[in-house]
Write a protein that holds these residues in place. Structure first.
Motif, PDB file in Angstrom:
ATOM      1  N   ASP A   1       0.832  -1.207   0.000  1.00 44.71           N
ATOM      2  CA  ASP A   1       0.000   0.000   0.000  1.00 44.71           C
ATOM      3  C   ASP A   1       0.865   1.254   0.000  1.00 44.71           C
ATOM      4  O   ASP A   1       0.612   2.201  -0.747  1.00 44.71           O
ATOM      5  CB  ASP A   1      -0.945   0.011   1.197  1.00 44.71           C
ATOM      6  CG  ASP A   1      -1.986  -1.095   1.121  1.00 44.71           C
ATOM      7  OD1 ASP A   1      -2.090  -1.763   0.067  1.00 44.71           O
ATOM      8  OD2 ASP A   1      -2.692  -1.296   2.112  1.00 44.71           O
ATOM      9  N   MET A   2       1.894   1.261   0.832  1.00 43.70           N
ATOM     10  CA  MET A   2       2.827   2.393   0.864  1.00 43.70           C
ATOM     11  C   MET A   2       3.514   2.538  -0.492  1.00 43.70           C
ATOM     12  O   MET A   2       3.657   3.648  -1.012  1.00 43.70           O
ATOM     13  CB  MET A   2       3.865   2.201   1.964  1.00 43.70           C
ATOM     14  CG  MET A   2       4.910   3.283   2.019  1.00 43.70           C
ATOM     15  SD  MET A   2       6.166   2.895   3.255  1.00 43.70           S
ATOM     16  CE  MET A   2       7.247   4.308   3.085  1.00 43.70           C
ATOM     17  N   ASP A   3       3.932   1.416  -1.061  1.00 40.65           N
ATOM     18  CA  ASP A   3       4.628   1.446  -2.345  1.00 40.65           C
ATOM     19  C   ASP A   3       3.730   2.029  -3.437  1.00 40.65           C
ATOM     20  O   ASP A   3       4.179   2.822  -4.265  1.00 40.65           O
ATOM     21  CB  ASP A   3       5.083   0.044  -2.747  1.00 40.65           C
ATOM     22  CG  ASP A   3       6.088  -0.552  -1.778  1.00 40.65           C
ATOM     23  OD1 ASP A   3       6.585   0.176  -0.887  1.00 40.65           O
ATOM     24  OD2 ASP A   3       6.369  -1.756  -1.904  1.00 40.65           O
ATOM     25  N   TRP A   4       2.444   1.674  -3.421  1.00 42.33           N
ATOM     26  CA  TRP A   4       1.505   2.202  -4.414  1.00 42.33           C
ATOM     27  C   TRP A   4       1.391   3.719  -4.264  1.00 42.33           C
ATOM     28  O   TRP A   4       1.413   4.449  -5.252  1.00 42.33           O
ATOM     29  CB  TRP A   4       0.137   1.529  -4.256  1.00 42.33           C
ATOM     30  CG  TRP A   4      -0.833   1.917  -5.324  1.00 42.33           C
ATOM     31  CD1 TRP A   4      -1.066   1.263  -6.497  1.00 42.33           C
ATOM     32  CD2 TRP A   4      -1.693   3.072  -5.335  1.00 42.33           C
ATOM     33  NE1 TRP A   4      -2.020   1.940  -7.235  1.00 42.33           N
ATOM     34  CE2 TRP A   4      -2.422   3.045  -6.541  1.00 42.33           C
ATOM     35  CE3 TRP A   4      -1.916   4.115  -4.446  1.00 42.33           C
ATOM     36  CZ2 TRP A   4      -3.357   4.018  -6.877  1.00 42.33           C
ATOM     37  CZ3 TRP A   4      -2.846   5.088  -4.777  1.00 42.33           C
ATOM     38  CH2 TRP A   4      -3.549   5.040  -5.986  1.00 42.33           C
ATOM     39  N   VAL A   5       1.264   4.192  -3.035  1.00 42.57           N
ATOM     40  CA  VAL A   5       1.159   5.640  -2.810  1.00 42.57           C
ATOM     41  C   VAL A   5       2.432   6.333  -3.271  1.00 42.57           C
ATOM     42  O   VAL A   5       2.371   7.348  -3.977  1.00 42.57           O
ATOM     43  CB  VAL A   5       0.857   5.961  -1.328  1.00 42.57           C
ATOM     44  CG1 VAL A   5       0.942   7.462  -1.077  1.00 42.57           C
ATOM     45  CG2 VAL A   5      -0.504   5.428  -0.922  1.00 42.57           C
ATOM     46  N   LEU A   6       3.593   5.805  -2.898  1.00 41.37           N
ATOM     47  CA  LEU A   6       4.854   6.424  -3.315  1.00 41.37           C
ATOM     48  C   LEU A   6       4.966   6.480  -4.832  1.00 41.37           C
ATOM     49  O   LEU A   6       5.364   7.508  -5.390  1.00 41.37           O
ATOM     50  CB  LEU A   6       6.050   5.676  -2.720  1.00 41.37           C
ATOM     51  CG  LEU A   6       6.267   5.838  -1.229  1.00 41.37           C
ATOM     52  CD1 LEU A   6       7.396   4.920  -0.752  1.00 41.37           C
ATOM     53  CD2 LEU A   6       6.565   7.285  -0.858  1.00 41.37           C
ATOM     54  N   CYS A   7       4.614   5.399  -5.499  1.00 40.18           N
ATOM     55  CA  CYS A   7       4.666   5.374  -6.958  1.00 40.18           C
ATOM     56  C   CYS A   7       3.731   6.423  -7.550  1.00 40.18           C
ATOM     57  O   CYS A   7       4.106   7.158  -8.463  1.00 40.18           O
ATOM     58  CB  CYS A   7       4.306   3.981  -7.472  1.00 40.18           C
ATOM     59  SG  CYS A   7       4.275   3.861  -9.267  1.00 40.18           S
TER      60      CYS A   7
ATOM     61  N   THR B   1      14.899   2.163   0.364  1.00 42.72           N
ATOM     62  CA  THR B   1      14.438   3.370  -0.309  1.00 42.72           C
ATOM     63  C   THR B   1      13.638   3.008  -1.561  1.00 42.72           C
ATOM     64  O   THR B   1      14.017   2.105  -2.309  1.00 42.72           O
ATOM     65  CB  THR B   1      15.648   4.243  -0.709  1.00 42.72           C
ATOM     66  OG1 THR B   1      16.354   4.588   0.473  1.00 42.72           O
ATOM     67  CG2 THR B   1      15.229   5.498  -1.433  1.00 42.72           C
ATOM     68  N   LEU B   2      12.548   3.712  -1.768  1.00 41.81           N
ATOM     69  CA  LEU B   2      11.752   3.577  -2.983  1.00 41.81           C
ATOM     70  C   LEU B   2      11.433   4.980  -3.470  1.00 41.81           C
ATOM     71  O   LEU B   2      10.880   5.790  -2.711  1.00 41.81           O
ATOM     72  CB  LEU B   2      10.474   2.785  -2.709  1.00 41.81           C
ATOM     73  CG  LEU B   2       9.577   2.507  -3.919  1.00 41.81           C
ATOM     74  CD1 LEU B   2      10.287   1.601  -4.936  1.00 41.81           C
ATOM     75  CD2 LEU B   2       8.269   1.870  -3.474  1.00 41.81           C
ATOM     76  N   TYR B   3      11.789   5.288  -4.692  1.00 40.38           N
ATOM     77  CA  TYR B   3      11.608   6.627  -5.266  1.00 40.38           C
ATOM     78  C   TYR B   3      12.263   7.695  -4.378  1.00 40.38           C
ATOM     79  O   TYR B   3      11.759   8.810  -4.259  1.00 40.38           O
ATOM     80  CB  TYR B   3      10.123   6.951  -5.486  1.00 40.38           C
ATOM     81  CG  TYR B   3       9.433   5.958  -6.385  1.00 40.38           C
ATOM     82  CD1 TYR B   3       9.676   5.951  -7.754  1.00 40.38           C
ATOM     83  CD2 TYR B   3       8.561   5.017  -5.854  1.00 40.38           C
ATOM     84  CE1 TYR B   3       9.070   5.017  -8.577  1.00 40.38           C
ATOM     85  CE2 TYR B   3       7.948   4.080  -6.674  1.00 40.38           C
ATOM     86  CZ  TYR B   3       8.200   4.089  -8.034  1.00 40.38           C
ATOM     87  OH  TYR B   3       7.585   3.162  -8.847  1.00 40.38           O
TER      88      TYR B   3
ATOM     89  N   ASN C   1      10.201   6.897   4.175  1.00 41.95           N
ATOM     90  CA  ASN C   1       9.077   7.219   5.056  1.00 41.95           C
ATOM     91  C   ASN C   1       7.979   7.913   4.254  1.00 41.95           C
ATOM     92  O   ASN C   1       8.247   8.569   3.247  1.00 41.95           O
ATOM     93  CB  ASN C   1       9.518   8.150   6.189  1.00 41.95           C
ATOM     94  CG  ASN C   1      10.628   7.543   7.003  1.00 41.95           C
ATOM     95  OD1 ASN C   1      10.458   6.508   7.630  1.00 41.95           O
ATOM     96  ND2 ASN C   1      11.793   8.183   6.992  1.00 41.95           N
ATOM     97  N   LEU C   2       6.750   7.781   4.763  1.00 41.14           N
ATOM     98  CA  LEU C   2       5.600   8.395   4.117  1.00 41.14           C
ATOM     99  C   LEU C   2       4.631   8.881   5.185  1.00 41.14           C
ATOM    100  O   LEU C   2       4.343   8.161   6.142  1.00 41.14           O
ATOM    101  CB  LEU C   2       4.878   7.355   3.234  1.00 41.14           C
ATOM    102  CG  LEU C   2       3.514   7.747   2.666  1.00 41.14           C
ATOM    103  CD1 LEU C   2       3.662   8.863   1.622  1.00 41.14           C
ATOM    104  CD2 LEU C   2       2.825   6.528   2.053  1.00 41.14           C
ATOM    105  N   HIS C   3       4.159  10.096   5.006  1.00 46.55           N
ATOM    106  CA  HIS C   3       3.063  10.640   5.810  1.00 46.55           C
ATOM    107  C   HIS C   3       1.928  10.955   4.840  1.00 46.55           C
ATOM    108  O   HIS C   3       2.167  11.549   3.783  1.00 46.55           O
ATOM    109  CB  HIS C   3       3.443  11.936   6.529  1.00 46.55           C
ATOM    110  CG  HIS C   3       4.539  11.805   7.518  1.00 46.55           C
ATOM    111  ND1 HIS C   3       4.462  11.011   8.638  1.00 46.55           N
ATOM    112  CD2 HIS C   3       5.765  12.386   7.553  1.00 46.55           C
ATOM    113  CE1 HIS C   3       5.576  11.119   9.340  1.00 46.55           C
ATOM    114  NE2 HIS C   3       6.387  11.937   8.691  1.00 46.55           N
TER     115      HIS C   3
END
Length: 152
Positions: A70-76, A110-112, A116-118
C-alpha cells in the motif's frame, strides 16, 4: 489530537481518480526530512470534492504480497505525478504547507528516494495557492467511462 507537520519547498498538485469510474479528488505531493527521504502525500480539502484517503485508495488498487504494497503504491503514484505530470497539474517550486497526518509508514529500503511516508489532509499556507490548487480538478481532462455512447 492529530499530529501536524509543516514544511516548505516544491509541491506538486494533481487530480486523482478516487472511486471508479468518475469520482476525482485533488492530491498534493511534497517531501521533507533529511535529503527529502520522507514523502508527504495528502488530499486537499475542497468543498464538494471527496477527501482522498491515499492508503484506502492504495488498498483498492495495490497488488502483490509485499507488506509495504500500500505504501509502495502511494509512493509510486505521488512520485509519478511529478515525474510525468498529468495535464492540468500544478507544480509550485516553493510553497509553505501543512499536513494533518492520518497515517505514517516506513519501509526498510528506499523507494523513489523515500523510506518514510506521511499521508493526510494537505493545505497550502497561501490562500491564493489553495485556490489555484482547487482549480486543478476543473482543468483536468476526463476519460469517459467504458460502455455506452458508442457508434451505432
Amino acid at each position: 489530537m492529530a499530529k501536524t507537520i509543516t514544511g516548505g519547498g516544491r509541491v506538486t498538485v494533481f487530480p486523482l481518480l478516487n472511486y471508479w469510474p468518475d469520482t476525482y479528488g485533488v492530491v498534493a505531493y511534497a517531501t521533507t526530512g533529511r535529503f527529502g527521504d520522507t514523502a508527504v502525500g495528502g488530499y486537499l480539502p475542497i468543498p464538494d470534492v471527496p477527501d482522498v484517503y491515499l492508503l484506502d485508495v492504495a488498498a483498492r488498487n495495490a497488488v502483490g504480497a509485499s507488506s509495504t504494497k500500500d505504501m509502495d503504491w502511494v509512493l509510486c503514484t505521488i512520485w509519478s505525478s511529478r515525474a510525468t505530470p498529468k495535464p492540468g497539474s500544478l507544480d509550485v517550486p516553493e510553497a509553505a504547507w501543512t499536513l494533518r497526518v492520518d497515517a505514517s509508514r516506513s519501509r526498510p529500503e528506499t523507494l523513489y528516494g523515500h523510506t518514510n511516508l506521511h499521508v493526510g489532509r494537505f493545505t497550502l499556507d497561501d490562500p491564493g495557492l489553495m485556490e489555484r490548487a482547487a482549480g486543478v480538478l476543473a482543468a483536468a481532462p476526463r476519460v469517459a467511462a467504458c460502455g455506452g455512447g458508442g457508434a451505432s
